[in-house]
Design a protein around this motif. Structure first.
Motif, PDB file in Angstrom:
ATOM      1  N   HIS A 158      54.279   0.968  24.940  1.00 32.09           N
ATOM      2  CA  HIS A 158      53.303   2.057  24.961  1.00 32.09           C
ATOM      3  C   HIS A 158      52.576   2.031  23.626  1.00 32.09           C
ATOM      4  O   HIS A 158      53.190   2.243  22.580  1.00 32.09           O
ATOM      5  N   ILE A 159      51.276   1.770  23.686  1.00 33.45           N
ATOM      6  CA  ILE A 159      50.488   1.589  22.474  1.00 33.45           C
ATOM      7  C   ILE A 159      49.353   2.594  22.445  1.00 33.45           C
ATOM      8  O   ILE A 159      48.672   2.798  23.451  1.00 33.45           O
ATOM      9  N   LYS A 160      49.167   3.199  21.272  1.00 35.93           N
ATOM     10  CA  LYS A 160      48.047   4.113  21.070  1.00 35.93           C
ATOM     11  C   LYS A 160      47.186   3.561  19.950  1.00 35.93           C
ATOM     12  O   LYS A 160      47.702   3.175  18.898  1.00 35.93           O
ATOM     13  N   VAL A 161      45.873   3.514  20.193  1.00 39.99           N
ATOM     14  CA  VAL A 161      44.917   3.177  19.146  1.00 39.99           C
ATOM     15  C   VAL A 161      44.280   4.493  18.737  1.00 39.99           C
ATOM     16  O   VAL A 161      43.660   5.178  19.547  1.00 39.99           O
ATOM     17  N   LEU A 162      44.472   4.852  17.476  1.00 45.02           N
ATOM     18  CA  LEU A 162      44.003   6.132  16.970  1.00 45.02           C
ATOM     19  C   LEU A 162      42.708   5.938  16.189  1.00 45.02           C
ATOM     20  O   LEU A 162      42.658   5.128  15.264  1.00 45.02           O
ATOM     21  N   GLY A 163      41.677   6.664  16.567  1.00 55.30           N
ATOM     22  CA  GLY A 163      40.409   6.580  15.847  1.00 55.30           C
ATOM     23  C   GLY A 163      39.295   7.259  16.599  1.00 55.30           C
ATOM     24  O   GLY A 163      39.455   7.691  17.735  1.00 55.30           O
TER      25      GLY A 163
ATOM     26  N   VAL B 136      53.027   2.055  18.178  1.00 53.15           N
ATOM     27  CA  VAL B 136      53.730   1.307  19.229  1.00 53.15           C
ATOM     28  C   VAL B 136      55.043   2.019  19.496  1.00 53.15           C
ATOM     29  O   VAL B 136      55.869   2.172  18.583  1.00 53.15           O
ATOM     30  N   ASP B 137      55.215   2.451  20.727  1.00 58.93           N
ATOM     31  CA  ASP B 137      56.433   3.165  21.127  1.00 58.93           C
ATOM     32  C   ASP B 137      56.752   4.303  20.144  1.00 58.93           C
ATOM     33  O   ASP B 137      57.870   4.425  19.638  1.00 58.93           O
ATOM     34  N   ASP B 138      55.737   5.117  19.842  1.00 53.75           N
ATOM     35  CA  ASP B 138      55.835   6.300  18.985  1.00 53.75           C
ATOM     36  C   ASP B 138      56.139   6.003  17.517  1.00 53.75           C
ATOM     37  O   ASP B 138      56.558   6.879  16.774  1.00 53.75           O
ATOM     38  N   LYS B 139      55.907   4.768  17.068  1.00 56.38           N
ATOM     39  CA  LYS B 139      56.103   4.406  15.669  1.00 56.38           C
ATOM     40  C   LYS B 139      54.771   3.883  15.119  1.00 56.38           C
ATOM     41  O   LYS B 139      54.181   2.963  15.684  1.00 56.38           O
TER      42      LYS B 139
END
Length: 78
Positions: free
Chosen positions: A3-8, A56-59
């Motif tokens: 689970h990946i988040k791109v923040l911006g 990535v995976d809440d890290k």
């Protein structure tokens, strides 16, 4: 599945990071769930001061600029 988040804010660098992650995952045959987070409150929750950030995976694994391809590979393989 990673689970990946791109923040911006949705800037060119943010889009480039999302594309790089998707490309590497596809090439390596790794299943991912990619989420783009543009809400400033949510970004601040992760302590990101310089975007784009990657979680990535809440890290938090990256902030500021476009990561190298080898870094992305390491995140996906871990």
């Amino acid at each position: 599945m990673k689970h990946i988040k791109v923040l911006g804010s949705g800037c060119a660098n943010c889009k480039a990071v999302a594309k790089l992650i998707t490309t590497v995952a596809t090439e390596k045959g790794i299943a991912i769930e990619l989420e783009k987070v543009e809400e400033m409150r949510e970004i601040m929750r992760f302590g990101i001061l310089s975007t784009p950030g990657v979680v990535v995976d809440d890290k938090v694994v990256h902030s500021g600029g476009i990561p190298s391809r080898s870094n992305v590979e390491q995140w996906l393989m871990a």
